[in-house]
Write an enzyme that holds these catalytic residues in place. Structure first.
Site, PDB file in Angstrom:
ATOM      1  N   ASN A  47       6.563  -0.592   2.771  1.00 30.01           N
ATOM      2  CA  ASN A  47       5.904  -0.741   4.069  1.00 30.01           C
ATOM      3  C   ASN A  47       6.172  -2.158   4.572  1.00 30.01           C
ATOM      4  O   ASN A  47       5.601  -3.122   4.072  1.00 30.01           O
ATOM      5  CB  ASN A  47       4.394  -0.495   3.890  1.00 30.01           C
ATOM      6  CG  ASN A  47       3.625  -0.731   5.178  1.00 30.01           C
ATOM      7  OD1 ASN A  47       4.216  -0.927   6.251  1.00 30.01           O
ATOM      8  ND2 ASN A  47       2.305  -0.712   5.083  1.00 30.01           N
ATOM      9  N   LYS A  97       5.432  -3.424   7.319  1.00 37.15           N
ATOM     10  CA  LYS A  97       4.366  -3.929   8.210  1.00 37.15           C
ATOM     11  C   LYS A  97       4.995  -4.568   9.462  1.00 37.15           C
ATOM     12  O   LYS A  97       6.033  -4.103   9.918  1.00 37.15           O
ATOM     13  CB  LYS A  97       3.432  -4.869   7.446  1.00 37.15           C
ATOM     14  CG  LYS A  97       2.854  -4.197   6.185  1.00 37.15           C
ATOM     15  CD  LYS A  97       1.700  -4.933   5.578  1.00 37.15           C
ATOM     16  CE  LYS A  97       1.223  -4.175   4.337  1.00 37.15           C
ATOM     17  NZ  LYS A  97       0.049  -4.775   3.705  1.00 37.15           N
ATOM     18  N   HIS A 146      -3.546   3.682   7.274  1.00 35.23           N
ATOM     19  CA  HIS A 146      -3.453   2.456   6.457  1.00 35.23           C
ATOM     20  C   HIS A 146      -4.712   1.617   6.723  1.00 35.23           C
ATOM     21  O   HIS A 146      -5.212   1.577   7.843  1.00 35.23           O
ATOM     22  CB  HIS A 146      -2.193   1.676   6.827  1.00 35.23           C
ATOM     23  CG  HIS A 146      -1.922   0.551   5.877  1.00 35.23           C
ATOM     24  ND1 HIS A 146      -2.595  -0.642   5.927  1.00 35.23           N
ATOM     25  CD2 HIS A 146      -1.069   0.459   4.821  1.00 35.23           C
ATOM     26  CE1 HIS A 146      -2.165  -1.425   4.946  1.00 35.23           C
ATOM     27  NE2 HIS A 146      -1.240  -0.782   4.258  1.00 35.23           N
ATOM     28  N   GLU A 159      -5.148  -1.372   7.255  1.00 32.76           N
ATOM     29  CA  GLU A 159      -5.020  -2.342   8.351  1.00 32.76           C
ATOM     30  C   GLU A 159      -5.222  -1.653   9.702  1.00 32.76           C
ATOM     31  O   GLU A 159      -5.762  -2.241  10.630  1.00 32.76           O
ATOM     32  CB  GLU A 159      -3.659  -3.056   8.254  1.00 32.76           C
ATOM     33  CG  GLU A 159      -3.647  -4.022   7.067  1.00 32.76           C
ATOM     34  CD  GLU A 159      -2.288  -4.271   6.447  1.00 32.76           C
ATOM     35  OE1 GLU A 159      -1.259  -3.970   7.074  1.00 32.76           O
ATOM     36  OE2 GLU A 159      -2.263  -4.767   5.288  1.00 32.76           O
ATOM     37  N   GLU A 195      -4.945   2.580  -1.897  1.00 31.75           N
ATOM     38  CA  GLU A 195      -4.739   1.140  -1.723  1.00 31.75           C
ATOM     39  C   GLU A 195      -6.101   0.462  -1.603  1.00 31.75           C
ATOM     40  O   GLU A 195      -6.666   0.392  -0.502  1.00 31.75           O
ATOM     41  CB  GLU A 195      -3.935   0.875  -0.443  1.00 31.75           C
ATOM     42  CG  GLU A 195      -2.556   1.479  -0.440  1.00 31.75           C
ATOM     43  CD  GLU A 195      -1.621   0.738   0.505  1.00 31.75           C
ATOM     44  OE1 GLU A 195      -0.650   0.152   0.017  1.00 31.75           O
ATOM     45  OE2 GLU A 195      -1.862   0.732   1.725  1.00 31.75           O
ATOM     46  N   GLY A 224      -2.154  -7.556  -0.488  1.00 29.70           N
ATOM     47  CA  GLY A 224      -1.698  -8.878  -0.066  1.00 29.70           C
ATOM     48  C   GLY A 224      -2.444 -10.019  -0.737  1.00 29.70           C
ATOM     49  O   GLY A 224      -2.346 -11.170  -0.305  1.00 29.70           O
ATOM     50  N   SER A 238      -0.423  -5.328  -3.993  1.00 30.40           N
ATOM     51  CA  SER A 238       0.193  -6.372  -4.821  1.00 30.40           C
ATOM     52  C   SER A 238       1.054  -5.819  -5.953  1.00 30.40           C
ATOM     53  O   SER A 238       1.053  -6.354  -7.067  1.00 30.40           O
ATOM     54  CB  SER A 238      -0.883  -7.326  -5.371  1.00 30.40           C
ATOM     55  OG  SER A 238      -1.587  -7.940  -4.308  1.00 30.40           O
TER      56      SER A 238
HETATM   57  P1  13P Z   1       1.084  -5.681  -0.644  1.00 29.97           P
HETATM   58  O1  13P Z   1       2.053  -5.007  -1.579  1.00 29.97           O
HETATM   59  O2  13P Z   1       1.679  -6.809   0.135  1.00 29.97           O
HETATM   60  O3  13P Z   1      -0.197  -6.037  -1.347  1.00 29.97           O
HETATM   61  O4  13P Z   1       0.685  -4.580   0.471  1.00 29.97           O
HETATM   62  C1  13P Z   1       0.244  -3.341   0.072  1.00 29.97           C
HETATM   63  C2  13P Z   1       0.182  -2.451   1.258  1.00 29.97           C
HETATM   64  O5  13P Z   1      -0.687  -2.553   2.091  1.00 29.97           O
HETATM   65  C3  13P Z   1       1.261  -1.458   1.414  1.00 29.97           C
HETATM   66  O6  13P Z   1       0.944  -0.542   2.418  1.00 29.97           O
END
Ligand code: 13P
Length: 261
Positions: free
Chosen positions: A12, A14, A102, A104, A174, A180, A216
């Site tokens: 992803n 982002k 997601h 976010e 997640e 992150g 992560s």
């Molecule tokens: P990270 O791997 O940067 O923690 O992000 C995870 C994520 O949100 C993937 O959709």
């Protein structure tokens, strides 16, 4: 023991990489995959909307064994939704997967469980594979309510979905506290949640769905998350932005296939 489900690793991206950078990363992935093909793992990348056309073109013209996902979609077919993108537009671009809900999107762009459920229906009705994202915030985990929280997210999205649509669903767990942050969930935490999610999926007749972990993930923690955590793959954020780190997660996953619980 050999596991019957193929593994699935999704990068992803982002809101990172413009279309030139995205094409470059796609080409690098192509080179690495050609040098060391994977056997048991489906590889997918989810670029920003404006990169989709360029990345699908490069993947098709160079026959790179990667499928393309969208990070989001609007649930409506068309109309007055300024700034939004529909499922049919994505299908035209040969997008095969769509991430839905997601954290976010849920926390910053008002994507509640109802919108997630409606979007999941639009995506699967169109025959596109859906990756339903779920996961609890830190305070819910501390209160010991994480299983109930994830159950509610899963059932509100999946209950009542017809059989054909259910076949197109994968789930990504997640936990928000692991995204992150560098704080990966332990294999123990992941294994407990995998068992819980699979029992909920069985209840809503979705037992075949692959269940991924995200938060992560890197090349160092990937093998224990597959072997001890029992995941069917990963949704990778930060580590998917570099070809080497993404492919080493993919390779690790692939190498663990036969040892997976
Ligand atoms: P990270 O791997 O940067 O923690 O992000 C995870 C994520 O949100 C993937 O959709």
């Amino acid at each position: 023991m050999t596991h019957h489900k193929r593994l699935l690793v999704i990068g992803n991206w982002k809101m990172n990489l413009d279309y030139v950078e995205a094409v470059h990363l796609g080409q690098q992935l192509g080179v690495l995959m050609k040098n060391k093909p994977v056997e048991h793992t489906d590889v997918v990348v989810a670029p920003p909307f404006v990169d989709l056309r360029s990345v699908t073109s490069i993947v098709e013209s160079e026959r790179i064994p990667v499928e393309i996902a969208s990070q989001h979609v609007n649930a409506n077919d068309n109309g007055a939704h300024t700034g939004e993108i529909s499922v049919s537009m994505l299908k035209r671009l040969n997008v095969k997967w769509i991430l839905i809900g997601h954290s976010e999107r849920r926390s910053m762009y008002a994507m509640n469980d109802d919108v997630v459920a409606t979007t999941l229906r639009s995506v699967t009705r169109a025959g596109v594979q859906a990756v339903l994202c779920v996961g609890e915030p830190t305070e819910v985990r501390h209160a010991g309510e994480h299983e109930a929280y994830v159950t509610a997210q899963l059932t509100s999205a999946l209950e009542g979905l017809d059989e054909k649509s259910r076949e197109l669903v994968s789930v990504a767990y997640e936990p928000i506290w692991a995204i992150g942050t560098g704080e990966t969930a332990t294999s123990q935490v992941v294994s407990e949640m995998m068992a819980h999610i699979r029992s909920v999926l069985e209840h809503v007749s979705c037992a075949h769905a692959r269940v991924l972990y995200g938060g992560s993930v890197n090349a160092d923690n990937a093998s224990s998350l597959v072997l001890e955590g029992g995941v069917d793959g990963f949704l990778v954020g930060g580590a998917s932005l570099k070809a080497e780190s993404f492919m080493s997660i993919v390779q690790t996953c692939d190498d663990c296939y036969d040892g997976k619980r």
